[in-house]
Design a protein around this motif. Structure first.
Motif, PDB file in Angstrom:
ATOM      1  N   ARG A 151       0.835  -1.204   0.000  1.00 11.73           N
ATOM      2  CA  ARG A 151       0.000   0.000   0.000  1.00 11.73           C
ATOM      3  C   ARG A 151       0.869   1.253   0.000  1.00 11.73           C
ATOM      4  N   GLY A 152       1.929   1.248   0.807  1.00 10.30           N
ATOM      5  CA  GLY A 152       2.830   2.399   0.872  1.00 10.30           C
ATOM      6  C   GLY A 152       3.546   2.626  -0.454  1.00 10.30           C
ATOM      7  N   LEU A 153       3.998   1.541  -1.083  1.00  9.19           N
ATOM      8  CA  LEU A 153       4.680   1.655  -2.377  1.00  9.19           C
ATOM      9  C   LEU A 153       3.739   2.215  -3.432  1.00  9.19           C
ATOM     10  N   ILE A 154       2.524   1.693  -3.452  1.00  7.01           N
ATOM     11  CA  ILE A 154       1.537   2.172  -4.427  1.00  7.01           C
ATOM     12  C   ILE A 154       1.251   3.654  -4.204  1.00  7.01           C
ATOM     13  N   THR A 155       1.117   4.056  -2.944  1.00  2.34           N
ATOM     14  CA  THR A 155       0.881   5.476  -2.630  1.00  2.34           C
ATOM     15  C   THR A 155       2.017   6.337  -3.165  1.00  2.34           C
ATOM     16  N   GLY A 156       3.251   5.924  -2.923  1.00  3.13           N
ATOM     17  CA  GLY A 156       4.408   6.693  -3.389  1.00  3.13           C
ATOM     18  C   GLY A 156       4.428   6.862  -4.892  1.00  3.13           C
ATOM     19  N   PHE A 157       4.223   5.767  -5.609  1.00  3.99           N
ATOM     20  CA  PHE A 157       4.253   5.843  -7.073  1.00  3.99           C
ATOM     21  C   PHE A 157       3.039   6.599  -7.619  1.00  3.99           C
ATOM     22  N   GLN A 158       1.877   6.436  -6.986  1.00  2.00           N
ATOM     23  CA  GLN A 158       0.702   7.172  -7.456  1.00  2.00           C
ATOM     24  C   GLN A 158       0.849   8.675  -7.210  1.00  2.00           C
ATOM     25  N   PHE A 159       1.515   9.054  -6.126  1.00  2.00           N
ATOM     26  CA  PHE A 159       1.816  10.474  -5.910  1.00  2.00           C
ATOM     27  C   PHE A 159       2.681  10.992  -7.051  1.00  2.00           C
ATOM     28  N   LEU A 160       3.713  10.226  -7.413  1.00  2.00           N
ATOM     29  CA  LEU A 160       4.595  10.649  -8.509  1.00  2.00           C
ATOM     30  C   LEU A 160       3.807  10.793  -9.803  1.00  2.00           C
ATOM     31  N   GLN A 161       2.903   9.868 -10.062  1.00  2.00           N
ATOM     32  CA  GLN A 161       2.140   9.887 -11.314  1.00  2.00           C
ATOM     33  C   GLN A 161       1.106  11.013 -11.343  1.00  2.00           C
ATOM     34  N   ARG A 185       4.909  -7.475  -8.482  1.00  2.00           N
ATOM     35  CA  ARG A 185       3.980  -7.720  -9.592  1.00  2.00           C
ATOM     36  C   ARG A 185       2.633  -7.045  -9.305  1.00  2.00           C
ATOM     37  N   MET A 186       2.182  -7.130  -8.045  1.00  2.00           N
ATOM     38  CA  MET A 186       0.918  -6.507  -7.670  1.00  2.00           C
ATOM     39  C   MET A 186       1.028  -4.982  -7.718  1.00  2.00           C
ATOM     40  N   VAL A 187       2.142  -4.429  -7.195  1.00  2.00           N
ATOM     41  CA  VAL A 187       2.353  -2.979  -7.212  1.00  2.00           C
ATOM     42  C   VAL A 187       2.387  -2.477  -8.651  1.00  2.00           C
ATOM     43  N   SER A 188       3.056  -3.213  -9.525  1.00  2.00           N
ATOM     44  CA  SER A 188       3.209  -2.809 -10.929  1.00  2.00           C
ATOM     45  C   SER A 188       1.869  -2.649 -11.637  1.00  2.00           C
ATOM     46  N   TYR A 189       0.883  -3.400 -11.182  1.00  2.00           N
ATOM     47  CA  TYR A 189      -0.450  -3.346 -11.783  1.00  2.00           C
ATOM     48  C   TYR A 189      -1.029  -1.930 -11.702  1.00  2.00           C
ATOM     49  N   PHE A 190      -0.613  -1.158 -10.678  1.00  2.00           N
ATOM     50  CA  PHE A 190      -1.149   0.193 -10.463  1.00  2.00           C
ATOM     51  C   PHE A 190      -0.307   1.280 -11.131  1.00  2.00           C
ATOM     52  N   LEU A 191       0.761   0.889 -11.811  1.00  2.00           N
ATOM     53  CA  LEU A 191       1.665   1.880 -12.386  1.00  2.00           C
ATOM     54  C   LEU A 191       1.406   2.065 -13.882  1.00  2.00           C
ATOM     55  N   GLU A 192       1.514   3.317 -14.320  1.00  2.00           N
ATOM     56  CA  GLU A 192       1.351   3.631 -15.732  1.00  2.00           C
ATOM     57  C   GLU A 192       2.569   3.145 -16.517  1.00  2.00           C
ATOM     58  N   LYS A 193       2.370   2.923 -17.790  1.00  2.00           N
ATOM     59  CA  LYS A 193       3.449   2.438 -18.653  1.00  2.00           C
ATOM     60  C   LYS A 193       4.661   3.369 -18.595  1.00  2.00           C
ATOM     61  N   ALA A 194       4.408   4.686 -18.608  1.00  2.00           N
ATOM     62  CA  ALA A 194       5.508   5.660 -18.590  1.00  2.00           C
ATOM     63  C   ALA A 194       6.321   5.552 -17.306  1.00  2.00           C
ATOM     64  N   THR A 195       5.659   5.214 -16.193  1.00  2.00           N
ATOM     65  CA  THR A 195       6.364   5.045 -14.924  1.00  2.00           C
ATOM     66  C   THR A 195       7.183   3.763 -14.944  1.00  2.00           C
ATOM     67  N   LEU A 196       6.579   2.673 -15.391  1.00  2.00           N
ATOM     68  CA  LEU A 196       7.273   1.383 -15.440  1.00  2.00           C
ATOM     69  C   LEU A 196       8.530   1.448 -16.306  1.00  2.00           C
ATOM     70  N   GLU A 197       8.476   2.260 -17.351  1.00  2.00           N
ATOM     71  CA  GLU A 197       9.633   2.373 -18.252  1.00  2.00           C
ATOM     72  C   GLU A 197      10.823   3.065 -17.585  1.00  2.00           C
ATOM     73  N   LYS A 198      10.560   3.767 -16.482  1.00  2.00           N
ATOM     74  CA  LYS A 198      11.634   4.468 -15.776  1.00  2.00           C
ATOM     75  C   LYS A 198      12.202   3.650 -14.621  1.00  2.00           C
ATOM     76  N   ILE A 199      11.652   2.466 -14.393  1.00  2.00           N
ATOM     77  CA  ILE A 199      12.076   1.632 -13.268  1.00  2.00           C
ATOM     78  C   ILE A 199      13.029   0.551 -13.752  1.00  2.00           C
ATOM     79  N   VAL A 200      14.168   0.433 -13.069  1.00  2.00           N
ATOM     80  CA  VAL A 200      15.175  -0.570 -13.412  1.00  2.00           C
ATOM     81  C   VAL A 200      15.399  -1.468 -12.205  1.00  2.00           C
ATOM     82  N   ILE A 201      15.140  -2.758 -12.358  1.00  2.00           N
ATOM     83  CA  ILE A 201      15.435  -3.720 -11.298  1.00  2.00           C
ATOM     84  C   ILE A 201      16.843  -4.240 -11.543  1.00  2.00           C
TER      85      ILE A 201
END
Length: 243
Positions: A151-161, A185-201
């Motif tokens: 929930r915290g991770l999703i909040t952080g990324f949704q704030f950025l978006q 995988r669950m957190v990624s479901y809530f992220l926009e494509k543009a955000t996912l493209e900026k994430i490097v594991i």
């Protein structure tokens, strides 16, 4: 391209006025972030901008979140602000092993706004331009199930978006344990494509070298292959802005 941008900016300002608000003190670089986030659609960008204004007015009415309102989140010293990368982006590190899901979600939201505001402001050279970006490093070393906070991770990324569009230059995730893959995988479901493209594991030595090369040894602590020390967010003093 400049003519297209100027036309989109003009239309966005008009759309914001129609929505009963004003672009006021905000310059083109700030408005362009919202336009880029909405694929240069002036009306959608205007809606996003007005929603951001309302959000700031409700959560950050004084223009900043004072440390006194987020003491419990700061006490764990889990966020570090490391200076600027090679490209001039402020580098923020999150040590997830020091984080525990918050019982006070409003305080957590204020904490996220505080850390993002302070990280971005650390790159200002006398004044805000409006197009500053940041680099985030999420270090999952030594995390246990007690530290997991989807929930915290999703909040952080949704704030950025939603409220900090086009502020994220890159996010590196380090030391991801096997049990965290399903969480991500669950957190990624809530992220926009543009955000996912900026994430490097970062998962191998070649990716780690690229990670060090992109940020630069000056901003990275020794434990990540750099030459600096960890600096807790609350220990960083920002230079006052010019009038």
């Amino acid at each position: 391209m400049e003519q297209i941008n100027e036309s989109a900016l003009t239309q966005m300002r008009k759309s914001v006025q129609k929505l009963g608000s004003s672009t006021g003190k905000y310059g083109d670089p700030t408005l362009m972030r919202f336009l880029i986030a909405r694929s240069m659609d002036s009306e959608k960008a205007a809606k996003m901008f007005v929603q951001w204004q309302k959000w700031r007015a409700a959560l950050v009415p004084d223009g900043f979140v004072p440390e006194s309102e987020i003491r419990e989140e700061l006490e764990t010293r889990k966020i570090y602000l490391q200076g600027l990368s090679k490209n001039g982006y402020p580098v923020m590190i999150v040590k997830a092993c020091k984080h525990f899901p918050s019982k006070d979600h409003l305080q957590f939201k204020k904490f996220v706004a505080h850390l993002l505001d302070k990280t971005i402001a650390s790159s200002f050279k006398g004044r805000e331009i409006g197009n500053e970006k940041l680099i985030g490093i999420l270090d999952l070393q030594q995390i246990t199930f007690k530290n997991v906070d989807a929930r915290g991770l999703i909040t952080g990324f949704q704030f950025l978006q939603s409220y900090y569009p086009e502020r994220l230059a890159r996010c590196f995730i380090l030391n991801m344990p096997g049990f965290f893959v399903s969480v991500w995988r669950m957190v990624s479901y809530f992220l926009e494509k543009a955000t996912l493209e900026k994430i490097v594991i970062v998962s191998n030595e070649a990716e780690r070298r690229d990670f060090i090369k992109e940020i630069g040894e000056e901003a990275l602590p020794e434990e990540y292959g750099g030459r600096s020390n960890l600096i807790a967010l609350q220990d960083v003093t920002l230079t006052p802005l010019e009038d």
